[in-house]
Design an enzyme around this catalytic site. Structure first.
Site, PDB file in Angstrom:
ATOM      1  N   GLY A 106      41.083  42.033  41.568  1.00 40.08           N
ATOM      2  CA  GLY A 106      42.398  41.564  41.138  1.00 40.08           C
ATOM      3  C   GLY A 106      42.445  40.051  41.275  1.00 40.08           C
ATOM      4  N   ARG A 107      42.438  39.606  42.539  1.00 43.04           N
ATOM      5  CA  ARG A 107      42.551  38.186  42.841  1.00 43.04           C
ATOM      6  C   ARG A 107      41.519  37.342  42.095  1.00 43.04           C
ATOM      7  NH1 ARG A 107      44.477  36.398  47.869  1.00 43.04           N
ATOM      8  NH2 ARG A 107      44.001  38.455  48.717  1.00 43.04           N
ATOM      9  N   CYS A 161      66.647  28.832  52.574  1.00 45.34           N
ATOM     10  CA  CYS A 161      67.332  28.578  53.829  1.00 45.34           C
ATOM     11  C   CYS A 161      66.629  29.220  55.000  1.00 45.34           C
ATOM     12  CB  CYS A 161      68.753  29.104  53.723  1.00 45.34           C
ATOM     13  SG  CYS A 161      69.854  27.792  53.303  1.00 45.34           S
TER      14      CYS A 161
HETATM   15  N1  LLP Z   1      41.972  48.000  44.929  1.00 41.81           N
HETATM   16  C1  LLP Z   1      42.798  48.390  45.931  1.00 41.81           C
HETATM   17  C2  LLP Z   1      42.887  49.781  46.286  1.00 41.81           C
HETATM   18  C3  LLP Z   1      43.552  47.425  46.616  1.00 41.81           C
HETATM   19  O1  LLP Z   1      44.350  47.815  47.607  1.00 41.81           O
HETATM   20  C4  LLP Z   1      43.469  46.059  46.217  1.00 41.81           C
HETATM   21  C5  LLP Z   1      44.285  45.049  46.880  1.00 41.81           C
HETATM   22  C6  LLP Z   1      42.608  45.721  45.164  1.00 41.81           C
HETATM   23  C7  LLP Z   1      41.878  46.722  44.547  1.00 41.81           C
HETATM   24  C8  LLP Z   1      42.455  44.313  44.674  1.00 41.81           C
HETATM   25  O2  LLP Z   1      41.961  43.462  45.655  1.00 41.81           O
HETATM   26  P1  LLP Z   1      41.629  41.925  45.291  1.00 41.81           P
HETATM   27  O3  LLP Z   1      40.410  41.929  44.379  1.00 41.81           O
HETATM   28  O4  LLP Z   1      42.803  41.364  44.604  1.00 41.81           O
HETATM   29  O5  LLP Z   1      41.362  41.285  46.590  1.00 41.81           O
HETATM   30  N2  LLP Z   1      49.113  40.373  48.905  1.00 41.81           N
HETATM   31  C9  LLP Z   1      47.837  40.029  49.513  1.00 41.81           C
HETATM   32  C10 LLP Z   1      46.709  40.808  48.918  1.00 41.81           C
HETATM   33  C11 LLP Z   1      46.877  42.302  49.078  1.00 41.81           C
HETATM   34  C12 LLP Z   1      45.751  43.057  48.455  1.00 41.81           C
HETATM   35  C13 LLP Z   1      46.083  44.490  48.420  1.00 41.81           C
HETATM   36  N3  LLP Z   1      45.125  45.327  47.782  1.00 41.81           N
HETATM   37  C14 LLP Z   1      47.610  38.528  49.331  1.00 41.81           C
HETATM   38  O6  LLP Z   1      48.470  37.861  48.782  1.00 41.81           O
HETATM   39  O7  LLP Z   1      46.606  38.001  49.784  1.00 41.81           O
END
Ligand code: LLP
Length: 441
Positions: A296-297, A365
């Site tokens: 994702g990221r 705030c």
């Molecule tokens: N697959 C599953 C089952 C997940 O739980 C996640 C992310 C991904 C894929 C994607 O992971 P990535 O490639 O994006 O690292 N809000 C947090 C990140 C939470 C990630 C949750 N799960 C932040 O802003 O760092």
């Protein structure tokens, strides 16, 4: 700067994003503004897709984890790049369907999927549901029985790999609300249970070891543990997994502290993962599974920049200087949640060397409302355009209307031209769902 040439400084000394001048963008669209570089997103989709093609003969699927950034346009891009998506709520499913995204390339996740979310997924025929609870298996089985269908599912397994990242975003330790552990045999037990269900076709397993991970070794360890588990289940229960979904989690560049990891060569990650997968399948005598990854990221994070206008500046002698902007935790709650680090630059004076270290404060705030702490900038003045880099993931998707601020619009940049993919909110949007009961009128 970041790794993939989304950004440069142009002849006017302005920051440019995907060929568009950030100062002109701020002028035309206003601030705060999320800017996303389409080419970057497409390039990242193809890095993962091509790596699976090249290293594994196409025996796999890339799913874009749309929790990182979800809106109609991003599902269109993912579809045109021929990848699937991971969705975690009815809202993400609905958005994908509205964009015409093919349901069979959607995997549904979530530790507590609600009945209406499962119904929506089944009615549209999603490719797979990643199950995370006994009661969820019961619900899916019963809903499928009513529909006269059989649903493909994976089970979420916790392989117990500890990835080195921020503790709040680690998800695969034994004490986790996610998944069934290999170590305490709960993963084996739910496998047995899933195999008894008539309207469920168990196709394999899923794990996700955390997010913003750079250590290749963590991913390889997860492969090893999952393949050993698959072999164990095959030996004991005669069930051989066809699909192994390894989740996402590949780290991105936020600051030069991340650069020391040579900023992720994602094709190299996948190459190593495939090599490990093949070696373990030979060693344990199980088939090489269909490989699913869910970045994702790393697909959208570095594609995004947030533009703000500098407002009040407050210097507390001997302590700190706050540069306040017209955004804050309502467009980016990641500092408040995780003390996330970012790189910021003055987009209108991008060629100037930094002269001071400041904290960028939001306009909400509360004192914890910082966009980023301790960033190096030239001396900022009211009216400067401040760009915070690598904000494409988990910024817009975690934004809120806190303090009744507007969630900023999103523009997509391609070949230097920008257009809205999320329009600005209006005052009317803020009160759209408010109701004044008769007795208060
Ligand atoms: N697959 C599953 C089952 C997940 O739980 C996640 C992310 C991904 C894929 C994607 O992971 P990535 O490639 O994006 O690292 N809000 C947090 C990140 C939470 C990630 C949750 N799960 C932040 O802003 O760092």
């Amino acid at each position: 700067m970041n790794t993939r040439k989304t950004l440069r400084i142009n002849e006017q000394g302005h920051l440019e994003i995907g060929g568009a001048d950030a100062v002109s963008l701020a002028k035309s669209f206003g601030t705060p503004l999320y800017v996303m570089d389409e080419q970057y997103i497409r390039d990242m989709c193809s890095v993962y897709r091509d790596a699976i093609e090249k290293e594994y003969g196409g025996n796999g699927l890339v799913l874009y984890a749309s929790k990182a950034f979800s809106c109609l346009a991003v599902y269109k891009i993912a579809d045109s790049e021929n990848i699937g998506v991971d969705a975690v709520s009815a809202g993400e499913l609905y958005t994908a369907f509205r964009a015409g995204f093919p349901a069979e390339k959607i995997y549904l996740h979530g530790n507590n999927k609600l009945p209406y979310e499962l119904e929506l997924a089944l009615d549209h025929g999603v490719g797979a549901i990643v199950v995370d609870a006994y009661s969820e298996l019961d619900m899916i089985d019963e809903m499928c029985a009513r529909r006269g269908m059989v649903q493909k599912v994976l089970l979420r397994v916790n392989p117990g790999v500890e990835a080195h990242t921020h503790r709040f975003i680690q998800t695969a330790k034994t004490d986790s609300k996610f998944g069934f552990s290999v170590s305490d045999k709960t993963a084996e037990k739910i496998t047995e249970y899933a195999l008894t269900k008539k309207h469920i076709r168990l196709a394999g397993y899923h794990c996700h070891i955390g997010s913003q991970i750079f250590e290749k070794q963590s991913f390889l360890l997860a492969v090893d543990k999952m393949m050993a588990f698959i072999a164990d289940i095959k030996a004991k229960h005669g069930f051989e997994a066809e699909i192994l979904n390894l989740g996402g989690g590949y780290g991105i560049w936020y600051t030069d502290e991340d650069a020391k990891y040579t900023c992720a060569d994602y094709a190299e990650y996948l190459k190593a993962i495939v090599r490990e997968l093949k070696a373990k399948s030979a060693e344990y005598g199980v088939r090489s599974p269909f490989l699913v990854v869910e970045p994702g990221r790393s697909i959208v994070g570095e594609a995004g920049v947030t533009l703000y206008t500098v407002g009040a500046i407050k210097e507390i002698p001997g302590i700190k200087k706050y540069v306040a902007v017209d955004g804050g935790m309502f467009d980016n709650p990641r500092y408040a949640l995780y003390q996330a680090k970012y790189t910021a630059i003055l987009a209108n004076r991008a060629a100037e060397a930094p002269t001071e270290v400041v904290s960028v404060a939001g306009k909400c705030c509360e004192s914890g409302d910082l966009v980023c702490a301790d960033v190096s900038l030239p001396k900022a003045e009211r009216g400067d355009i401040l760009a915070v880099l690598s904000t494409g993931a988990y910024n817009y998707s975690m934004a809120s209307n806190y303090n009744r601020n507007f969630i900023p619009p999103v523009v997509l940049v391609r070949d230097g031209k920008a257009e809205y993919i999320v329009k600005p909110q209006t005052y009317e949007d803020l009160v759209r769902n408010d109701v004044i009961p008769e007795r208060l009128k």
